[in-house]
Design a protein around this motif. Structure first.
Motif, PDB file in Angstrom:
ATOM      1  N   LEU A  70      39.657  -3.082  52.139  1.00 60.10           N
ATOM      2  CA  LEU A  70      40.997  -2.996  52.725  1.00 60.10           C
ATOM      3  C   LEU A  70      41.243  -1.540  53.071  1.00 60.10           C
ATOM      4  N   ASP A  71      41.578  -1.282  54.315  1.00 60.76           N
ATOM      5  CA  ASP A  71      41.836   0.082  54.762  1.00 60.76           C
ATOM      6  C   ASP A  71      43.074   0.052  55.656  1.00 60.76           C
ATOM      7  N   LEU A  72      44.211   0.314  55.061  1.00 57.33           N
ATOM      8  CA  LEU A  72      45.479   0.332  55.790  1.00 57.33           C
ATOM      9  C   LEU A  72      45.983   1.768  55.891  1.00 57.33           C
ATOM     10  N   ASN A 109      36.547  -4.380  47.014  1.00 54.87           N
ATOM     11  CA  ASN A 109      36.222  -5.409  46.028  1.00 54.87           C
ATOM     12  C   ASN A 109      37.318  -5.585  44.974  1.00 54.87           C
ATOM     13  N   VAL A 110      38.508  -5.875  45.445  1.00 52.04           N
ATOM     14  CA  VAL A 110      39.669  -6.027  44.572  1.00 52.04           C
ATOM     15  C   VAL A 110      40.230  -7.433  44.743  1.00 52.04           C
ATOM     16  N   LEU A 133      44.586 -16.472  43.938  1.00 52.28           N
ATOM     17  CA  LEU A 133      44.782 -15.052  44.229  1.00 52.28           C
ATOM     18  C   LEU A 133      43.889 -14.179  43.352  1.00 52.28           C
ATOM     19  N   GLU A 134      43.692 -14.608  42.118  1.00 51.59           N
ATOM     20  CA  GLU A 134      42.850 -13.842  41.202  1.00 51.59           C
ATOM     21  C   GLU A 134      41.367 -14.015  41.518  1.00 51.59           C
ATOM     22  N   SER A 135      41.000 -15.159  42.083  1.00 54.89           N
ATOM     23  CA  SER A 135      39.584 -15.419  42.355  1.00 54.89           C
ATOM     24  C   SER A 135      39.134 -14.908  43.726  1.00 54.89           C
ATOM     25  N   MET A 136      40.051 -14.777  44.667  1.00 57.43           N
ATOM     26  CA  MET A 136      39.680 -14.291  45.998  1.00 57.43           C
ATOM     27  C   MET A 136      39.589 -12.767  45.966  1.00 57.43           C
TER      28      MET A 136
END
Length: 195
Positions: free
Chosen positions: A113-115, A164-165, A105-108
């Protein structure tokens, strides 16, 4: 394995049949739902989607979602009403050693993201698909949303714009906006009501 608003008895019936199919001897696993467990879980609906997870962990998720105790006996797996409260183990609280899933989860990193006014279910559905695309092994991430979390977030919407999060941060923000807590264990990201 994908269940949405399923009755506990239906999930157990599926697992009973599936365990027979997977058992080379065709015996499968005996499941017992006590009368008390059936009565307390009658109104509960289970929603989860899992892949590549051992049966023992699937059963643990099912028991957690149904708020039941899981007991493995010599001849059967028994689901019964939960006994008195005991403190959660450190790994269930998200404390302690970092799991491979947490590292994943930390590496991906989610490029964008636009919700806008998305439900929790829509948000997790989008993340599930997007993460499968981003995962080099194309496995994605398993999510478990407790029925209490589904109910608590039913009227809430999620509006979130990020670039990029890491996924770990995306999930933290999603849980916060939905008024939930997020934890990871060996096989899944679990969204639940805040304690």
């Amino acid at each position: 394995m994908n269940f949405r608003d399923a009755a506990l008895e239906d999930v157990i019936g599926f697992l009973r049949v599936r365990s027979r199919e997977l058992d080379p001897e065709g015996q499968g696993v005996n499941f017992i739902l006590t009368r008390a467990a059936m009565e307390t879980s009658r109104e509960k609906k289970l929603t989860f989607q899992l892949s590549n997870v051992p049966l023992s962990d699937v059963l643990r998720y099912v028991a957690d979602l149904a708020e039941l105790d899981l007991r493995v006996e010599e001849q059967a797996v028994v689901l019964d009403v939960a006994q008195k409260e005991s403190p959660e183990p450190a790994e269930k609280q998200g404390i302690g050693a970092r799991t491979p899933l947490q590292a994943k989860l930390e590496s991906m990193v989610l490029p964008k993201l636009d919700l806008r006014d998305a439900s929790l279910e829509e948000t997790i559905g989008f993340l599930r698909v997007r993460l499968r695309e981003l995962d080099p092994g194309k496995q994605g991430v398993n999510f478990v949303i407790t029925s209490a979390a589904m109910e608590a977030a039913r009227e809430k919407t999620i509006t979130l714009q990020l670039s990029n999060v890491p996924l770990s941060e995306v999930l933290r923000h999603v849980a916060d906006l939905a008024g939930l807590q997020v934890r990871t264990d060996q096989h899944a990201v679990v969204l639940d009501v805040r304690q």
